[in-house]
Scaffold this motif. Structure first.
Motif, PDB file in Angstrom:
ATOM      1  N   ASP A  54     -55.846  85.936 -54.149  1.00  0.00           N
ATOM      2  CA  ASP A  54     -55.982  84.971 -53.075  1.00  0.00           C
ATOM      3  C   ASP A  54     -54.695  84.193 -52.851  1.00  0.00           C
ATOM      4  OD1 ASP A  54     -58.070  84.042 -51.275  1.00  0.00           O
ATOM      5  OD2 ASP A  54     -57.633  82.091 -52.153  1.00  0.00           O
ATOM      6  N   ARG A  92     -61.701  92.229 -48.178  1.00  0.00           N
ATOM      7  CA  ARG A  92     -61.304  90.820 -48.284  1.00  0.00           C
ATOM      8  C   ARG A  92     -59.781  90.673 -48.187  1.00  0.00           C
ATOM      9  NH1 ARG A  92     -61.952  87.907 -52.635  1.00  0.00           N
ATOM     10  NH2 ARG A  92     -62.390  86.032 -51.464  1.00  0.00           N
ATOM     11  N   ILE A  95     -58.578  91.315 -44.601  1.00  0.00           N
ATOM     12  CA  ILE A  95     -58.864  90.199 -43.703  1.00  0.00           C
ATOM     13  C   ILE A  95     -57.874  89.068 -43.944  1.00  0.00           C
ATOM     14  CG2 ILE A  95     -60.540  88.383 -43.145  1.00  0.00           C
ATOM     15  CD1 ILE A  95     -62.763  90.450 -43.660  1.00  0.00           C
ATOM     16  N   ARG A  99     -55.335  87.608 -41.173  1.00  0.00           N
ATOM     17  CA  ARG A  99     -55.349  86.170 -40.885  1.00  0.00           C
ATOM     18  C   ARG A  99     -53.933  85.609 -41.001  1.00  0.00           C
ATOM     19  NH1 ARG A  99     -57.200  81.513 -39.694  1.00  0.00           N
ATOM     20  NH2 ARG A  99     -58.926  80.442 -40.728  1.00  0.00           N
TER      21      ARG A  99
ATOM     22  N   ASP B  54     -61.304  80.997 -53.543  1.00  0.00           N
ATOM     23  CA  ASP B  54     -61.355  82.216 -54.340  1.00  0.00           C
ATOM     24  C   ASP B  54     -61.798  81.928 -55.766  1.00  0.00           C
ATOM     25  OD1 ASP B  54     -60.766  85.042 -54.005  1.00  0.00           O
ATOM     26  OD2 ASP B  54     -59.398  84.729 -55.686  1.00  0.00           O
ATOM     27  N   GLU B  86     -62.203  81.118 -38.451  1.00  0.00           N
ATOM     28  CA  GLU B  86     -62.990  80.766 -39.640  1.00  0.00           C
ATOM     29  C   GLU B  86     -64.077  81.812 -39.923  1.00  0.00           C
ATOM     30  OE1 GLU B  86     -61.815  78.609 -37.537  1.00  0.00           O
ATOM     31  OE2 GLU B  86     -61.146  76.811 -38.621  1.00  0.00           O
ATOM     32  N   LEU B  88     -63.582  84.889 -40.077  1.00  0.00           N
ATOM     33  CA  LEU B  88     -62.966  85.823 -41.020  1.00  0.00           C
ATOM     34  C   LEU B  88     -63.050  85.275 -42.446  1.00  0.00           C
ATOM     35  CD1 LEU B  88     -59.743  87.100 -39.208  1.00  0.00           C
ATOM     36  CD2 LEU B  88     -62.121  87.729 -38.864  1.00  0.00           C
ATOM     37  N   ASP B  89     -62.841  83.970 -42.583  1.00  0.00           N
ATOM     38  CA  ASP B  89     -62.923  83.361 -43.907  1.00  0.00           C
ATOM     39  C   ASP B  89     -64.336  83.509 -44.470  1.00  0.00           C
ATOM     40  OD1 ASP B  89     -60.321  82.587 -43.397  1.00  0.00           O
ATOM     41  OD2 ASP B  89     -60.918  80.623 -42.640  1.00  0.00           O
ATOM     42  N   VAL B  91     -66.528  85.898 -43.718  1.00  0.00           N
ATOM     43  CA  VAL B  91     -66.758  87.287 -44.141  1.00  0.00           C
ATOM     44  C   VAL B  91     -66.202  87.467 -45.549  1.00  0.00           C
ATOM     45  CG1 VAL B  91     -66.250  89.715 -43.736  1.00  0.00           C
ATOM     46  CG2 VAL B  91     -66.722  88.228 -41.796  1.00  0.00           C
ATOM     47  N   ARG B  92     -64.993  86.982 -45.779  1.00  0.00           N
ATOM     48  CA  ARG B  92     -64.388  87.092 -47.113  1.00  0.00           C
ATOM     49  C   ARG B  92     -65.245  86.392 -48.163  1.00  0.00           C
ATOM     50  NH1 ARG B  92     -59.794  84.933 -48.507  1.00  0.00           N
ATOM     51  NH2 ARG B  92     -59.222  86.693 -49.829  1.00  0.00           N
ATOM     52  N   ALA B  93     -65.676  85.178 -47.841  1.00  0.00           N
ATOM     53  CA  ALA B  93     -66.488  84.409 -48.793  1.00  0.00           C
ATOM     54  C   ALA B  93     -67.816  85.117 -49.064  1.00  0.00           C
ATOM     55  CB  ALA B  93     -66.748  83.005 -48.236  1.00  0.00           C
ATOM     56  N   ILE B  95     -68.486  88.339 -48.839  1.00  0.00           N
ATOM     57  CA  ILE B  95     -68.257  89.537 -49.646  1.00  0.00           C
ATOM     58  C   ILE B  95     -68.063  89.158 -51.117  1.00  0.00           C
ATOM     59  CG2 ILE B  95     -66.654  91.436 -50.113  1.00  0.00           C
ATOM     60  CD1 ILE B  95     -66.183  91.622 -47.071  1.00  0.00           C
ATOM     61  N   ALA B  96     -67.308  88.082 -51.349  1.00  0.00           N
ATOM     62  CA  ALA B  96     -67.102  87.635 -52.731  1.00  0.00           C
ATOM     63  C   ALA B  96     -68.426  87.225 -53.372  1.00  0.00           C
ATOM     64  CB  ALA B  96     -66.109  86.469 -52.757  1.00  0.00           C
ATOM     65  N   ARG B  99     -70.425  90.377 -54.113  1.00  0.00           N
ATOM     66  CA  ARG B  99     -69.808  91.045 -55.264  1.00  0.00           C
ATOM     67  C   ARG B  99     -70.239  90.363 -56.563  1.00  0.00           C
ATOM     68  NH1 ARG B  99     -66.951  94.421 -57.966  1.00  0.00           N
ATOM     69  NH2 ARG B  99     -64.739  94.850 -57.641  1.00  0.00           N
TER      70      ARG B  99
END
Lengths: 304, 304
Positions: A54, A92, A95, A99, B54, B86, B88-89, B91-93, B95-96, B99
């Motif tokens: 990150d 991730r 993206i 960004r 992260d 935001e 996109l952020d 989606v990342r969050a 996915i984390a 996971r």
């Protein structure tokens, strides 16, 4: 067109290393990420950046501020990548990279997609008409990132294309993959099994894949573009070329196996966009490419 | 069914706060994330976790090890969320979070999707037949995450459903949104414009949305499930109810505007899955819900 600066991710990878000279020939100042040792290419600005960590993409892009992005880095471990959870990590990371590229004023981006996004029932895969039916967590992850990248790019003034890479082979390929497996077993004088001999796939030599991706970056084309030869190659014909060249056809078995989803009889790229719009054609024939791969393994690692 | 532990994200949010009592009534031990002050609900384990940072999801899940996940947190700023980066952020969050939920041995997950994933040309939106045509970076991001979540869950033994939330309203709603805008201007005796009065939408009271999501979590249903009332409500009818109740119908203008993509005449949920398979029905009628919202603004913030 001088003064253009590209960030190439995966520049020391299987495809990426072959993009560098093409990029430089087209006048790009090349910056590349690596997590291992820097490649040997002259004149490349190597950045030791782990895109999976990150904040590293943001820091790198704020530093380099590339106007162009060629994003190839992804998890590609043979035998694992199809369903691996690492695909989620790369969505991730991708993206975050996108960004940061938007934030840094990026203008043009090309991303590496895959023929695994298509419904292989069609055989002949065409960007604007073949239904998508992404396969595995790999295909789904690539497709999902494509949807996000296209929309985010479009809304933020970035020209964006998505190269759907078909089958490829070349020097320094992961040893478990078909072509090196066949070549290395021949060079060792060992038996090997070639399953799926009856399948037809679109195989392209890795330097041509790299060249096509660079040509795509250096163009105004947008949307999905197949990166393939347009030629259907019988797996059996590839194997036969290798064994004839190496001298031990008797060492290859062709086991019959149950057909799985991946065993569509034919998967070939329609190259209407790559050839007709981008005016790009491959330089290396299948026979030439296989000979080059055989030579490489003879010199570099038959005994690894 | 005791001993079940759920992680609720966004538990102090517009929908999430109303999920807590329903979850507890069904025997869940409720853990919830918040980045602000903890909610007032009794018996909730609040965790001050910023899912956008992260590593925080992984640390939280390793600590709590929930068997169930109800993930509602997302960027929802009125007037901005439709195209905001935001998304996109988140989606990342997300996915984390997914996971980490997989890594922690999670069993059952429900995620918040949106009617913005559908092609609104159809009007009547049905999970298995209405084409998807995600709208805005919000709709695209939700859809992309859905694809990833479904595939990753399926491959990792997690039962997973995706609640496509339609239109909603209720107490403590963002003041710029239609219902609070109408109510507050009436209570202030101020003029207000109601555009799109001729459109029909599927509006449901927020506690019913929360109740449906919890019922979905506490079921074996998989895949997309519409979270809506199944009733088409004319925007004009909602406005008329509010102004009649508040006493100033003369203060509302109905401007004519050019039709945009968002201005599909009808967007209503098919509730065949929610009603027929989950056997869930809303409890709060539109008139009741609007009266409750008016009361809330009278008591809590007409003058904010």
């Amino acid at each position: 067109m001088s003064g253009r600066r590209v960030l190439l991710t995966g520049g020391s990878g299987f495809i990426g290393r072959h993009c560098i000279a093409d990029l430089q020939a087209r006048g790009y100042e090349v910056h590349s990420t690596t997590t291992g040792s820097a490649g040997v290419s002259d004149g490349v600005h190597w950045h030791h950046t782990d895109l999976l960590k990150d904040g590293q993409a943001a820091a790198l892009l704020a530093d380099v501020r590339p106007d162009s992005l060629l994003h190839l880095a992804w998890y590609a471990e043979h035998g694992k990548f199809w369903q691996a959870l690492e695909n989620l990590d790369w969505v991730r990371a991708s993206i975050a990279l996108l960004r940061a590229f938007i934030a840094g004023g990026g203008r043009r981006a090309v991303f590496a997609g895959s023929c695994a996004e298509y419904d292989w029932a069609d055989g002949h895969c065409r960007e604007d008409s073949t239904p998508l039916r992404p396969q595995g967590l790999y295909g789904v992850s690539k497709h999902a990132f494509h949807l996000i990248a296209e929309e985010a790019a479009r809304r933020n003034g970035i020209s964006c294309a998505w190269g759907r890479i078909f089958f490829l082979y070349g020097p320094d390929e992961q040893p478990g993959r078909l072509v090196p497996l066949m070549i290395r077993s021949q060079l060792h004088g060992e038996r090997a099994a070639c399953s799926g001999a009856e399948l037809q796939r679109d195989y392209m030599y890795v330097t041509d894949v790299a060249s096509a991706l660079v040509a795509l970056l250096d163009s105004p084309l947008e949307g999905a573009v197949n990166i393939g030869s347009g030629q259907a190659t019988l797996i059996r014909a590839m194997t036969d070329h290798i064994t004839t060249k190496c001298g031990h056809p008797e060492l290859v078995d062709f086991p019959v196996r149950e057909a799985a989803q991946k065993d569509a009889p034919l998967v070939v790229a329609d190259t209407g966009r790559l050839g007709g719009e981008l005016h790009w054609t491959p330089r290396v024939s299948l026979d030439q490419g296989l000979d080059l791969a055989i030579d490489w393994w003879r010199q570099n690692g038959a005994h690894d």
